[in-house]
Design a protein around this motif. Structure first.
Motif, PDB file in Angstrom:
ATOM      1  N   ASN A 151      26.106  34.690  43.731  1.00  0.00           N
ATOM      2  CA  ASN A 151      27.105  35.708  44.058  1.00  0.00           C
ATOM      3  C   ASN A 151      28.454  35.390  43.431  1.00  0.00           C
ATOM      4  OD1 ASN A 151      25.597  37.546  45.468  1.00  0.00           O
ATOM      5  ND2 ASN A 151      26.342  36.967  47.493  1.00  0.00           N
ATOM      6  N   VAL A 152      28.884  34.158  43.562  1.00  0.00           N
ATOM      7  CA  VAL A 152      30.170  33.749  42.980  1.00  0.00           C
ATOM      8  C   VAL A 152      30.121  33.882  41.464  1.00  0.00           C
ATOM      9  CG1 VAL A 152      31.734  31.794  42.629  1.00  0.00           C
ATOM     10  CG2 VAL A 152      30.773  32.228  44.900  1.00  0.00           C
ATOM     11  N   SER A 153      29.000  33.528  40.867  1.00  0.00           N
ATOM     12  CA  SER A 153      28.853  33.638  39.406  1.00  0.00           C
ATOM     13  C   SER A 153      28.967  35.076  38.939  1.00  0.00           C
ATOM     14  CB  SER A 153      27.503  33.047  38.977  1.00  0.00           C
ATOM     15  OG  SER A 153      27.397  31.689  39.318  1.00  0.00           O
ATOM     16  N   PHE A 154      28.365  36.006  39.672  1.00  0.00           N
ATOM     17  CA  PHE A 154      28.438  37.415  39.290  1.00  0.00           C
ATOM     18  C   PHE A 154      29.857  37.965  39.479  1.00  0.00           C
ATOM     19  CE2 PHE A 154      23.734  37.470  40.401  1.00  0.00           C
ATOM     20  CZ  PHE A 154      23.343  37.416  39.068  1.00  0.00           C
ATOM     21  N   ALA A 155      30.549  37.508  40.515  1.00  0.00           N
ATOM     22  CA  ALA A 155      31.942  37.934  40.710  1.00  0.00           C
ATOM     23  C   ALA A 155      32.816  37.413  39.567  1.00  0.00           C
ATOM     24  CB  ALA A 155      32.466  37.432  42.050  1.00  0.00           C
ATOM     25  N   ILE A 156      32.587  36.184  39.139  1.00  0.00           N
ATOM     26  CA  ILE A 156      33.333  35.615  38.010  1.00  0.00           C
ATOM     27  C   ILE A 156      33.024  36.388  36.720  1.00  0.00           C
ATOM     28  CG2 ILE A 156      33.562  33.572  36.543  1.00  0.00           C
ATOM     29  CD1 ILE A 156      33.121  31.873  39.054  1.00  0.00           C
ATOM     30  N   LYS A 157      31.753  36.771  36.561  1.00  0.00           N
ATOM     31  CA  LYS A 157      31.367  37.565  35.382  1.00  0.00           C
ATOM     32  C   LYS A 157      32.138  38.881  35.358  1.00  0.00           C
ATOM     33  CE  LYS A 157      29.046  39.789  32.192  1.00  0.00           C
ATOM     34  NZ  LYS A 157      29.360  39.606  30.752  1.00  0.00           N
ATOM     35  N   GLN A 158      32.232  39.550  36.502  1.00  0.00           N
ATOM     36  CA  GLN A 158      32.970  40.807  36.548  1.00  0.00           C
ATOM     37  C   GLN A 158      34.450  40.587  36.242  1.00  0.00           C
ATOM     38  OE1 GLN A 158      34.241  43.145  40.134  1.00  0.00           O
ATOM     39  NE2 GLN A 158      32.472  44.425  39.592  1.00  0.00           N
ATOM     40  N   TYR A 159      35.022  39.536  36.794  1.00  0.00           N
ATOM     41  CA  TYR A 159      36.434  39.230  36.532  1.00  0.00           C
ATOM     42  C   TYR A 159      36.657  38.944  35.045  1.00  0.00           C
ATOM     43  CZ  TYR A 159      40.988  37.001  36.713  1.00  0.00           C
ATOM     44  OH  TYR A 159      42.316  36.681  36.493  1.00  0.00           O
ATOM     45  N   HIS A 160      35.737  38.220  34.441  1.00  0.00           N
ATOM     46  CA  HIS A 160      35.852  37.899  33.019  1.00  0.00           C
ATOM     47  C   HIS A 160      35.785  39.168  32.170  1.00  0.00           C
ATOM     48  CE1 HIS A 160      35.405  35.545  29.330  1.00  0.00           C
ATOM     49  NE2 HIS A 160      34.381  36.329  29.006  1.00  0.00           N
ATOM     50  N   THR A 161      34.984  40.153  32.603  1.00  0.00           N
ATOM     51  CA  THR A 161      34.822  41.400  31.849  1.00  0.00           C
ATOM     52  C   THR A 161      35.977  42.368  32.078  1.00  0.00           C
ATOM     53  OG1 THR A 161      32.408  41.188  31.995  1.00  0.00           O
ATOM     54  CG2 THR A 161      33.292  43.356  31.422  1.00  0.00           C
ATOM     55  N   LEU A 162      36.378  42.546  33.357  1.00  0.00           N
ATOM     56  CA  LEU A 162      37.367  43.563  33.708  1.00  0.00           C
ATOM     57  C   LEU A 162      38.786  43.021  33.844  1.00  0.00           C
ATOM     58  CD1 LEU A 162      35.375  45.508  36.485  1.00  0.00           C
ATOM     59  CD2 LEU A 162      35.507  46.038  34.037  1.00  0.00           C
ATOM     60  N   GLY A 163      38.913  41.750  34.119  1.00  0.00           N
ATOM     61  CA  GLY A 163      40.231  41.180  34.386  1.00  0.00           C
ATOM     62  C   GLY A 163      40.597  41.241  35.859  1.00  0.00           C
ATOM     63  N   TYR A 164      39.683  41.746  36.684  1.00  0.00           N
ATOM     64  CA  TYR A 164      39.881  41.807  38.140  1.00  0.00           C
ATOM     65  C   TYR A 164      38.512  41.937  38.811  1.00  0.00           C
ATOM     66  CZ  TYR A 164      39.122  46.834  37.516  1.00  0.00           C
ATOM     67  OH  TYR A 164      38.577  48.048  37.187  1.00  0.00           O
ATOM     68  N   VAL A 165      38.491  41.782  40.116  1.00  0.00           N
ATOM     69  CA  VAL A 165      37.261  41.946  40.901  1.00  0.00           C
ATOM     70  C   VAL A 165      37.376  43.251  41.681  1.00  0.00           C
ATOM     71  CG1 VAL A 165      35.793  40.979  42.723  1.00  0.00           C
ATOM     72  CG2 VAL A 165      36.902  39.457  41.074  1.00  0.00           C
ATOM     73  N   SER A 166      36.415  44.144  41.522  1.00  0.00           N
ATOM     74  CA  SER A 166      36.461  45.465  42.147  1.00  0.00           C
ATOM     75  C   SER A 166      36.302  45.353  43.666  1.00  0.00           C
ATOM     76  CB  SER A 166      35.357  46.360  41.582  1.00  0.00           C
ATOM     77  OG  SER A 166      34.078  45.853  41.933  1.00  0.00           O
ATOM     78  N   ASN A 167      36.778  46.390  44.374  1.00  0.00           N
ATOM     79  CA  ASN A 167      36.640  46.367  45.839  1.00  0.00           C
ATOM     80  C   ASN A 167      35.179  46.398  46.270  1.00  0.00           C
ATOM     81  OD1 ASN A 167      36.086  49.044  45.215  1.00  0.00           O
ATOM     82  ND2 ASN A 167      37.820  49.901  46.368  1.00  0.00           N
ATOM     83  N   SER A 168      34.320  47.016  45.460  1.00  0.00           N
ATOM     84  CA  SER A 168      32.898  47.036  45.790  1.00  0.00           C
ATOM     85  C   SER A 168      32.295  45.636  45.719  1.00  0.00           C
ATOM     86  CB  SER A 168      32.146  47.976  44.846  1.00  0.00           C
ATOM     87  OG  SER A 168      32.320  47.590  43.491  1.00  0.00           O
ATOM     88  N   MET A 169      32.728  44.845  44.744  1.00  0.00           N
ATOM     89  CA  MET A 169      32.241  43.464  44.637  1.00  0.00           C
ATOM     90  C   MET A 169      32.694  42.644  45.843  1.00  0.00           C
ATOM     91  SD  MET A 169      30.475  41.232  42.869  1.00  0.00           S
ATOM     92  CE  MET A 169      30.378  41.566  41.102  1.00  0.00           C
ATOM     93  N   TRP A 170      33.933  42.841  46.268  1.00  0.00           N
ATOM     94  CA  TRP A 170      34.415  42.144  47.467  1.00  0.00           C
ATOM     95  C   TRP A 170      33.588  42.538  48.678  1.00  0.00           C
ATOM     96  CZ3 TRP A 170      37.198  38.035  46.924  1.00  0.00           C
ATOM     97  CH2 TRP A 170      38.166  37.926  45.917  1.00  0.00           C
TER      98      TRP A 170
END
Length: 291
Positions: free
Chosen positions: A78-97
């Protein structure tokens, strides 16, 4: 990772199955076999688990596998996928949270209350075979992190209202799950304890006590309801663009219904007419006054 964990879990299941046929050394306790896993059908016994609690020295393999590897792997993914999203978008979406934070909280809660798993059917009744080995090491971390994996590549952005509703649903359902389980375990540990001494119960001919008030007076398996609704909240966080992320919710519903069936059969056999009396007092299985 999925392939490696599958191979390891299968090898582990084969190891404990073959080892269950060992002859105990002089003076040692005989091998304790699970009732269901001693059918004589090698395929079924390998799947369900022949030995109840296989050990290597002091290490109980079933108890260890039940939570720690899979739960920790779930958190790492889960943490790895959140980091992947942050790396791609520059932020973590509310849905990911909404998907990741409750699941990590659930994992932490599970590890903090690890001792309570000792009263579950997995530990007390089922043997340790391929079903639990694969489920603990492969299925849990790989499938339970499906929502985070989807959101890492397909971010979803919810409105403030939708975010709040999903969050409230997650918190409320988790409280039903945790509080009901805690009440049950407190009563089993000490029926005269200050937190449960006021609860009403019926005494069975076997000497056991069945709660008929508190959480367990509302429904016979209300903890399953909270557990399923909690998982559904994380599925809702992924939106409605794909049914793939709802596979977890559908699978978990089938799992809990099957477990409910096994619970009901086991209790009916154990308590006999007392179980019928209990069902008359607590007629609903999952949702009070509904079903």
């Amino acid at each position: 990772l999925a392939a490696a964990s599958y191979m390891f879990s299968t090898a582990q299941a084969l190891f404990v199955y073959l080892r269950s046929f060992r002859r105990p050394s002089h003076g040692a306790q005989p091998v304790m076999l699970a009732l269901a896993g001693n059918s004589g059908n090698p395929v079924y016994d390998f799947f369900i688990g022949r030995e109840l609690n296989p050990r290597i020295g002091a290490l109980d393999l079933k108890y260890f596998n039940e939570l720690r590897p899979g739960i920790m792997g779930w958190v790492v993914l889960n943490v790895s996928f959140a980091i992947k999203q942050y790396h791609t978008l520059g932020y973590v979406s509310n849905s990911m949270w909404l998907a990741v934070v409750p699941q990590i909280g659930y994992c932490i809660d599970t590890l903090l209350f690890e001792s309570k798993v000792l009263t579950t059917m997995d530990i007390t009744t089922d043997g340790f075979g391929w079903m639990l080995s694969f489920g603990d090491l492969t299925w849990v971390p790989v499938m339970y992190s499906l929502q985070a994996r989807y959101l890492a590549f397909h971010p979803v952005h919810h409105s403030t209202v939708a975010t709040a509703l999903i969050a409230v649903m997650g918190v409320a359902s988790f409280l039903v799950f945790r509080l009901s389980n805690s009440e049950k375990n407190a009563f089993r540990t000490n029926p005269n304890g200050p937190s449960v001494s006021h609860l009403r119960f019926i005494k069975t001919e076997s000497g056991s006590k069945l709660l008929v008030s508190g959480w367990w007076g509302l429904a016979r398996h209300i903890n399953y309801t909270g557990d399923w609704m909690f998982g559904l909240a994380q599925c809702l966080a992924t939106g409605f663009d794909t049914p793939m992320t709802y596979f977890f919710s559908a699978y978990f519903l089938v799992l809990l219904l099957h477990r409910n069936y096994r619970d009901e059969c086991k209790c009916r056999e154990k308590y006999k007419k007392d179980w019928d009396r209990y069902c008359e007092i607590v007629p609903c299985m999952f949702i009070p006054y509904v079903i």
